[in-house]
Design an enzyme around this catalytic site. Structure first.
Site, short mmCIF file in Angstrom:
data_model
loop_
_atom_site.label_atom_id
_atom_site.label_comp_id
_atom_site.label_asym_id
_atom_site.label_seq_id
_atom_site.Cartn_x
_atom_site.Cartn_y
_atom_site.Cartn_z
N SER A 51 0.81 -1.22 0.00
CA SER A 51 0.00 0.00 0.00
C SER A 51 0.83 1.27 0.00
O SER A 51 0.30 2.35 -0.21
CB SER A 51 -0.97 0.01 1.18
OG SER A 51 -0.30 -0.13 2.41
N ASP A 70 -2.50 8.73 7.70
CA ASP A 70 -3.44 7.96 8.51
C ASP A 70 -2.66 7.16 9.55
O ASP A 70 -1.52 7.49 9.87
CB ASP A 70 -4.34 7.08 7.64
CG ASP A 70 -3.56 6.06 6.81
OD1 ASP A 70 -2.38 5.79 7.13
OD2 ASP A 70 -4.13 5.52 5.84
N HIS A 102 0.17 5.26 7.02
CA HIS A 102 0.77 5.71 5.77
C HIS A 102 1.19 7.17 5.81
O HIS A 102 0.54 7.99 6.45
CB HIS A 102 -0.22 5.50 4.62
CG HIS A 102 -0.73 4.10 4.52
ND1 HIS A 102 -1.91 3.69 5.09
CD2 HIS A 102 -0.20 3.01 3.95
CE1 HIS A 102 -2.10 2.40 4.86
NE2 HIS A 102 -1.06 1.96 4.17
#
Length: 449
Positions: free
Chosen positions: A122, A412, A415
């Site tokens: 991600s 977040d 990340h």
């Protein structure tokens, strides 16, 4: 990033770095936009936070997105807040270029690199999980709030690290930007969007949130594309590119690989996995790196010759780890697992370089860079999330993110912000051997076997 004909100005708090060489790529200010006047618009600040325009409230998502988010929320709560992936807490940002120019086919970049192929999780996913039955998705607002295309599946408010590395700057008539062109490529399509040779001509992003080196990593999130499957997807795409890119073009292309974080966060450290009972830390890191070397050799067999291997960044102080701690502090025992893995990956890079003389492998030391970036900006909480430090659960629809995103390290619970991603990309592109070894990406692009 240009927004409605306006110019975005990025101002950064300036603090003396402990290693000026490491942070030689940092810039205190960067201004760009279609109607910028550098003389008139330049500003500086020593305030702890630079101010950005108020963010619009996220548009309510469709009911299907709400249902998926609710399911994700329940699962994340059950798992104690584990989320799709951890990134280097420090991927700094240069003045973000979110909303860069995505282009089509054209001549090879000025660097001579015709294409870039991305494999990862991600940290670099740009939408490959969007059509999967997966809880590891970011295709809803406020993700992408600073990206010209809005939410795309990127786990960021804007650019990812590889977006910056591949960036092609528009002409001065479009942007008053004074930074160097990097690889000079358009934004890469995700694998589902690379349906033709023309679409894939400048490269493809195969990265998938929750993916790992091991196939069973990230299974708590159901759908994801492990590294082995990403390689198979590349092999399928290769059939489309043989006539247009050819073997020589493939050999000049950059292969960016960033794996390993989820193999710890969403495997070894998960209570519902038996991995920790089967292997101690040293045995597990050895297992991972042995498998990693086999996978990279498979890519080599498919024609890859210029490799960028991204190390795993520190996970001890990400908002989620702080939120899990009863005393709201970092968890250094997590990094005690990461450091030996990174050391073995770097040794793997040395070994591959010694045995593959017609190829070049470089190692991006994200862990080393984190120690510098954590010296400034908001470091102990996310810009968007739920729970203590906005770190227990990652950003969900309807949540309003912080307004001063340019001062946050974390977007977040896991990340980094665009600001951090862009800085990491710049460091990997032209940093010194203390952060990218044995050469940087700019030198890799010019390397002759």
């Amino acid at each position: 990033m240009a927004e409605g004909g306006r110019c975005r100005i990025y101002s950064f708090p300036i603090f003396p770095p402990t290693n000026p060489k490491t942070l030689s790529f940092l810039s205190p200010l960067y201004t760009h936009g279609p109607h910028c006047s550098l003389h008139a618009q330049l500003t500086t600040t020593t305030a702890p936070e630079a101010k950005l325009a108020r963010a619009p409230a996220p548009t309510p998502p469709p009911s299907s997105t709400m249902a998926a988010s609710a399911a994700a929320l329940l699962l994340l709560v059950a798992l104690g807040g584990a989320a799709a992936q951890v990134f280097p807490p420090w991927n700094g940002t240069f003045p973000g270029f979110g909303g860069g120019n995505s282009g089509g086919a054209g001549a090879p970049a000025a660097t001579g690199v015709p294409a870039m192929f991305v494999f990862g999780d991600s940290l670099t996913d740009n939408g490959n999980n969007n059509d999967l039955q997966s809880l590891a998705k970011a295709n809803y607002p406020p993700y992408g709030i600073d990206f010209a295309g809005g939410p795309t599946g990127r786990f960021s408010n804007g650019y990812t690290m590889v977006d910056e590395i591949g960036k092609r700057l528009p002409s001065p008539l479009e942007f008053c930007s004074h930074g160097p062109q990097l690889l000079g490529l358009p934004l890469l399509p995700s694998h589902p969007d690379a349906s033709s040779a023309d679409a894939a001509l400048h490269g493809v992003n195969f990265a998938s949130a929750a993916a790992g080196i091991l196939d069973n990593t990230g299974q708590n999130f159901v759908g994801r594309i492990p590294f082995n499957q990403q390689i198979k997807n590349f092999e399928q795409t290769l059939g489309q590119l043989r006539t247009k890119l050819g073997g020589a073009g493939m050999a000049r292309s950059i292969f960016y690989v960033g794996m390993g974080s989820n193999d710890y966060l969403n495997n070894y450290l998960m209570p519902n996995y038996n991995t920790r009972n089967e292997y101690n830390g040293d045995q597990y890191s050895t297992l991972l790196v042995q498998q990693y070397a086999k996978q990279l050799n498979t890519l080599y067999g498919l024609g890859a010759r210029r490799f960028v291997i991204a190390g795993v960044g520190s996970m001890a102080c990400i908002p989620n780890m702080r939120a899990r701690s009863p005393r709201n502090v970092c968890s250094p025992d997590v990094d005690d697992l990461i450091i030996p893995f990174n050391n073995k990956v770097k040794a793997m890079v040395n070994n591959l370089n010694a045995n593959r003389h017609d190829a070049k492998f470089i190692y991006v030391d994200n862990y080393a860079m984190i120690s510098e970036i954590l010296r400034f900006s908001v470091i102990d909480r996310g810009c968007c999330g739920i729970g203590r430090n906005r770190g227990m659960i990652t950003c969900l629809p309807f949540l309003r993110p912080c307004l001063n995103r340019n001062t946050y390290i974390f977007w977040d619970a896991f990340h980094p912000t665009e600001r951090v991603n862009v800085l990491l990309g710049r460091a990997a592109f032209n940093g010194g051997t203390d952060v990218v070894y044995p050469m940087n990406i700019q030198q890799l692009a010019a390397w002759q076997p």
